[in-house]
Design a protein around this motif. Structure first.
Motif, PDB file in Angstrom:
ATOM      1  N   ALA A   1       0.844  -1.211   0.000  1.00 13.65           N
ATOM      2  CA  ALA A   1       0.000   0.000   0.000  1.00 13.65           C
ATOM      3  C   ALA A   1       0.872   1.252   0.000  1.00 13.65           C
ATOM      4  N   ARG A   2       2.037   1.136  -0.575  1.00  7.26           N
ATOM      5  CA  ARG A   2       3.065   2.181  -0.510  1.00  7.26           C
ATOM      6  C   ARG A   2       2.551   3.554  -0.938  1.00  7.26           C
TER       7      ARG A   2
ATOM      8  N   THR B   1      -0.743   9.956   1.913  1.00  5.91           N
ATOM      9  CA  THR B   1      -1.344  10.474   3.146  1.00  5.91           C
ATOM     10  C   THR B   1      -0.308  11.193   3.994  1.00  5.91           C
ATOM     11  N   LEU B   2       0.880  10.587   4.109  1.00 10.07           N
ATOM     12  CA  LEU B   2       1.947  11.178   4.916  1.00 10.07           C
ATOM     13  C   LEU B   2       2.387  12.532   4.358  1.00 10.07           C
TER      14      LEU B   2
ATOM     15  N   ALA C   1      -0.508   7.604   9.227  1.00 10.97           N
ATOM     16  CA  ALA C   1      -0.740   7.299   7.810  1.00 10.97           C
ATOM     17  C   ALA C   1      -0.985   5.805   7.602  1.00 10.97           C
ATOM     18  N   VAL C   2      -0.226   4.965   8.299  1.00 10.28           N
ATOM     19  CA  VAL C   2      -0.395   3.512   8.177  1.00 10.28           C
ATOM     20  C   VAL C   2      -1.737   3.077   8.753  1.00 10.28           C
TER      21      VAL C   2
ATOM     22  N   LEU D   1      -7.377   1.101   8.492  1.00 14.11           N
ATOM     23  CA  LEU D   1      -8.771   1.257   8.908  1.00 14.11           C
ATOM     24  C   LEU D   1      -9.667   1.758   7.780  1.00 14.11           C
ATOM     25  N   GLY D   2      -9.062   2.377   6.783  1.00 16.81           N
ATOM     26  CA  GLY D   2      -9.859   2.925   5.713  1.00 16.81           C
ATOM     27  C   GLY D   2     -10.585   4.187   6.102  1.00 16.81           C
ATOM     28  N   SER D   3     -10.206   4.770   7.241  1.00 17.71           N
ATOM     29  CA  SER D   3     -10.819   5.997   7.748  1.00 17.71           C
ATOM     30  C   SER D   3      -9.831   6.660   8.691  1.00 17.71           C
TER      31      SER D   3
END
Length: 279
Positions: A191-192, A198-199, A268-269, A274-276
Motif C-alpha cells: 500500500a506504498r 497520506t503522509l 498514515a499507516v 482502517l480505511g478511515s
C-alpha cells in the motif's frame, strides 16, 4: 551506525526514478512468487530492492544510449525511446525472476531457486527461455549493479531496532511484535503509494502538493530508517498501546527521528489499515 550511514549515503545520491518500480502489482508478484518458492522473509524484500535498483540503472543506461544514437531529432528520439521501452517490457518478467533467484542465493535460508525451478515457472507463463538465457539474465543484473547486490532491506533496519529496544530495557512482547511488524512491512510495501500520499499531505498540511514538494518528498519515501521506525511504532500501538509513548521516546533517542515524524507515519499507516481517520 553502519545501517544509518548506509541509509544516509543512499538518500544523498537518490536517483530521480527512485520508487518507480515498487508498484503494488510488481511487489505483489514478487511476494507471491517468493511464497510459492518458500523463500524466507528477507529474500522477498531483497528481491524488490534488487529489481528496483537494477531497473533504474538499466533504464538510465538504455536512455543515454538511445539519446546518443539519435541527436537533435525529436521524432527520432521518440521512436528510439519507444524501442527502449519495448525491450524493457519484453524482458521484465525474466529480470524479475533473476532478481528473486539472486535474492534466494544471498539468503541464509536453506532454500535456493534453481535454474530448473525458474525455467518451469517461466514456461508456465508461456515464456520459452533457455538455461543459457536465464544465466545471461542473472549476469546482466549483476553487471548492471556492478555486483553490489548485498544491500540492506527495511527488514534489516526493523529487526536491528527491535533488538536495540530490547537491549535498552523496553519490555515488549518480542515474538508477537516481530510478527506484527513483518505483516505491517508487507502492508506498507503493498500500500506504498496510498500511505506515503497520506503522509505527504499531513506533512505539508495541503491536499494538493506542488511538483517541488513531491520531488523533495522522494527522500522520505525511500528512507528505510523512517519506514522501520514507523512500523515498530505502529506495531506497538496495536499490541501494547500502554508502552507506545515510551517506545517512541526510545526510537527518537536511537535514530534521531522526531516523535512528530514517527507519529505522522503511524497515523498514515493506521488510516490506510482502517480505511478511515485513525485514532
Amino acid at each position: 551506525m553502519h545501517l544509518a550511514a548506509e541509509n544516509e549515503q543512499y538518500l544523498s545520491a537518490l536517483p530521480e526514478l527512485a520508487g518507480s518500480f515498487k508498484d503494488t502489482r510488481i511487489v505483489e508478484f514478487i511476494f507471491l512468487l517468493s511464497e510459492q518458492w518458500r523463500l524466507d522473509q528477507s529474500a522477498r524484500y531483497h528481491a524488490v530492492e534488487l529489481l528496483e535498483r537494477f531497473m533504474i540503472k538499466q533504464v538510465e543506461q538504455m536512455w543515454e544510449t538511445s539519446r546518443g544514437s539519435v541527436k537533435g531529432d525529436a521524432q527520432g528520439q521518440g521512436s528510439s525511446w519507444s524501442s527502449v521501452r519495448d525491450r524493457i517490457v519484453n524482458t521484465f518478467v525474466l529480470r524479475l525472476v533473476s532478481c528473486v533467484q539472486l535474492a534466494s542465493k544471498l539468503s541464509l535460508h536453506y532454500s535456493r531457486v534453481t535454474s530448473d525451478t525458474a525455467l518451469k515457472f517461466l514456461q508456465s507463463l508461456k515464456y520459452s527461455y533457455s538455461k543459457q538465457e536465464l544465466l545471461e539474465s542473472e549476469l546482466a543484473v549483476l553487471n548492471t549493479l556492478q555486483f553490489h547486490i548485498n544491500v540492506s532491506t527495511p527488514l534489516a533496519y526493523l529487526e536491528l531496532l527491535l533488538e536495540v529496544l530490547g537491549h535498552n530495557g523496553c519490555l515488549l512482547p518480542a515474538k508477537p511484535l516481530h510478527q506484527m511488524c513483518v505483516q505491517l512491512l508487507d502492508f506498507c510495501y503493498l500500500a506504498r503509494e496510498t500511505i506515503y500520499d497520506t503522509l505527504l499531505k499531513i506533512t505539508i498540511e495541503n491536499s494538493t502538493p506542488s511538483k517541488l514538494q513531491l520531488a523533495k518528498f522522494l527522500t522520505v519515501k525511500e528512507d528505510s530508517m523512517l519506514l522501520a521506525v514507523g512500523i515498530i511504532s505502529t506495531g506497538v500501538f496495536i499490541l501494547s498501546p500502554g508502552c507506545w509513548e515510551q517506545v517512541v521516546e526510545h526510537l527518537n533517542c536511537i535514530t534521531g527521528i522526531t516523535p512528530q515524524s514517527i507519529l505522522e507515519f503511524s497515523y498514515a499507516v493506521l488510516r490506510r489499515i482502517l480505511g478511515s481517520p485513525a485514532p
